[in-house]
Design a protein around this motif. Structure first.
Motif, short mmCIF file in Angstrom:
data_model
loop_
_atom_site.label_atom_id
_atom_site.label_comp_id
_atom_site.label_asym_id
_atom_site.label_seq_id
_atom_site.Cartn_x
_atom_site.Cartn_y
_atom_site.Cartn_z
N ARG A 35 0.86 -1.18 0.00
CA ARG A 35 0.00 0.00 0.00
C ARG A 35 0.90 1.23 0.00
O ARG A 35 1.85 1.32 0.79
CB ARG A 35 -0.92 0.04 1.21
CG ARG A 35 -1.78 1.30 1.29
CD ARG A 35 -2.82 1.20 2.39
NE ARG A 35 -2.25 1.01 3.70
CZ ARG A 35 -2.80 0.23 4.64
NH1 ARG A 35 -3.92 -0.41 4.41
NH2 ARG A 35 -2.23 0.13 5.82
N LEU A 45 2.58 -5.22 2.87
CA LEU A 45 1.40 -5.75 3.55
C LEU A 45 1.55 -7.24 3.82
O LEU A 45 1.42 -7.70 4.94
CB LEU A 45 0.15 -5.49 2.72
CG LEU A 45 -0.27 -4.03 2.53
CD1 LEU A 45 -1.48 -3.94 1.61
CD2 LEU A 45 -0.56 -3.39 3.88
N ILE A 60 -7.20 -7.47 6.88
CA ILE A 60 -6.67 -7.57 5.53
C ILE A 60 -6.14 -8.99 5.32
O ILE A 60 -5.35 -9.48 6.12
CB ILE A 60 -5.54 -6.55 5.30
CG1 ILE A 60 -6.06 -5.12 5.51
CG2 ILE A 60 -4.96 -6.70 3.91
CD1 ILE A 60 -5.00 -4.06 5.40
N LEU A 75 -10.05 -6.64 1.78
CA LEU A 75 -10.08 -5.61 2.81
C LEU A 75 -11.49 -5.60 3.39
O LEU A 75 -12.47 -5.32 2.70
CB LEU A 75 -9.75 -4.24 2.21
CG LEU A 75 -8.42 -4.16 1.46
CD1 LEU A 75 -8.40 -3.01 0.47
CD2 LEU A 75 -7.29 -4.01 2.46
N SER A 78 -13.55 -1.67 6.07
CA SER A 78 -12.51 -0.70 5.74
C SER A 78 -12.49 0.49 6.70
O SER A 78 -13.51 0.91 7.23
CB SER A 78 -12.68 -0.23 4.30
OG SER A 78 -13.93 0.37 4.13
N GLN A 79 -11.29 1.00 6.89
CA GLN A 79 -11.08 2.18 7.73
C GLN A 79 -10.51 3.30 6.87
O GLN A 79 -10.00 3.05 5.78
CB GLN A 79 -10.08 1.83 8.85
CG GLN A 79 -10.46 0.61 9.65
CD GLN A 79 -9.31 0.11 10.52
OE1 GLN A 79 -8.33 0.82 10.74
NE2 GLN A 79 -9.44 -1.11 11.02
N SER A 81 -7.87 4.81 7.19
CA SER A 81 -6.43 4.60 6.99
C SER A 81 -6.12 3.63 5.85
O SER A 81 -4.97 3.53 5.42
CB SER A 81 -5.80 4.07 8.28
OG SER A 81 -6.37 2.83 8.63
N TYR A 82 -7.12 2.95 5.35
CA TYR A 82 -6.89 2.02 4.23
C TYR A 82 -6.74 2.74 2.90
O TYR A 82 -6.33 2.14 1.91
CB TYR A 82 -8.05 1.03 4.12
CG TYR A 82 -8.07 -0.06 5.17
CD1 TYR A 82 -9.01 -1.09 5.10
CD2 TYR A 82 -7.19 -0.07 6.23
CE1 TYR A 82 -9.05 -2.09 6.05
CE2 TYR A 82 -7.23 -1.06 7.19
CZ TYR A 82 -8.16 -2.06 7.09
OH TYR A 82 -8.21 -3.06 8.05
N SER A 83 -7.07 4.01 2.86
CA SER A 83 -6.98 4.75 1.60
C SER A 83 -5.54 4.78 1.10
O SER A 83 -4.59 4.91 1.89
CB SER A 83 -7.48 6.19 1.80
OG SER A 83 -8.86 6.22 2.05
N TYR A 86 -2.88 0.53 -3.98
CA TYR A 86 -2.43 -0.83 -3.69
C TYR A 86 -1.75 -1.41 -4.92
O TYR A 86 -2.28 -1.36 -6.03
CB TYR A 86 -3.61 -1.70 -3.27
CG TYR A 86 -4.13 -1.34 -1.90
CD1 TYR A 86 -4.92 -0.21 -1.71
CD2 TYR A 86 -3.81 -2.11 -0.78
CE1 TYR A 86 -5.37 0.15 -0.44
CE2 TYR A 86 -4.26 -1.76 0.49
CZ TYR A 86 -5.03 -0.63 0.64
OH TYR A 86 -5.48 -0.28 1.89
#
Lengths: 114, 114
Positions: A35, A45, A60, A75, A78-79, A81-83, A86
């Motif tokens: 990521r 990851l 994840i 995923l 999702s949060q 912070s996952y933005s 990838y």
């Protein structure tokens, strides 16, 4: 050959799930997932090895279908912070000359909104 | 995981000049690689930095343009020679730790050629 990722972009609300796919035209030894946030280096990851098990930590996880030369990154819940973008990186290891050399897909942009 | 540092973090250079980028790791690693990431693009492998021998270059990259040194198991340099605006990119080193398959990236060097 560069692996193909799909989708190219995905937009989610917090708590929703997403799947990112990575497909290669050549036999694979391993698939690496990263990521990358804007202006930063890619962050490792997980890695999936040929003959290995599906991996996962927290929300994840990833799978590797050796026969189809495909990998998927899952995923869940999702949060924000996952933005990020990838990338999958594939390793072929044909005849030992490609040891450790990764070929990266074009990336999937994931945006998570509140 | 290994802690990787790169110097410089960014630079602005004039065309025709050269820049040497350093990659330092806090532990001995088996494999070190150099990648390029052009603006908004994926990562492309430039070469594998081999300890004690010549680097192995990928198609499209040559030693005269991107000379690489790796004098020991914790350090490598990449030089971008005779630069042109097309060399403006982020240059990243990555490492694979001993007996592990995971690869980690350094923070990158953002190069702008004017």
């Amino acid at each position: 050959q560069q692996p193909v990722q799909s989708p190219q972009a995905v937009i989610l609300r917090e708590g929703e799930d997403a799947v990112i796919n990575c497909s290669s035209s050549k036999a694979l030894y391993s698939v690496h997932w990263y990521r990358q946030k804007h202006g930063e280096a890619p962050v490792f990851l997980m890695i999936l090895l040929k003959g290995g098990e599906q991996k996962g930590h927290d929300k994840i996880s990833a799978s590797f279908n050796e026969k189809k030369q495909q990998s998927s990154l899952y995923l869940t819940a999702s949060q924000l912070s996952y933005s990020g973008t990838y990338f999958c990186g594939t390793e072929g290891r044909a005849g030992g000359t490609s040891y450790g050399k990764l070929t990266f897909g074009q990336g999937t942009i994931l945006t998570v909104h509140p | 995981s290994a802690v990787i540092s790169q110097k410089p973090s960014r630079d602005i250079c004039q065309r025709g000049t050269s820049l040497t980028i350093q990659c330092q790791v806090d532990s001995q690693v088996t494999m070190m690689f150099w990648y390029r990431q052009q603006p908004g693009q994926s990562l492309t492998l430039i070469a594998t930095a081999n300890q004690g021998s010549e680097a192995t270059y990928e198609s499209g990259f040559v030693i005269d343009k991107f000379p690489i040194s790796r004098p020991n198991l914790t350090f490598s340099t990449l030089t971008v020679s005779n630069m042109s605006p097309e060399d403006s990119s982020i240059y990243l080193c990555s490492v694979e730790e001993v007996e592990r398959y995971e690869q980690y990236f350094g923070p990158g060097t953002r190069l702008t050629v004017t």
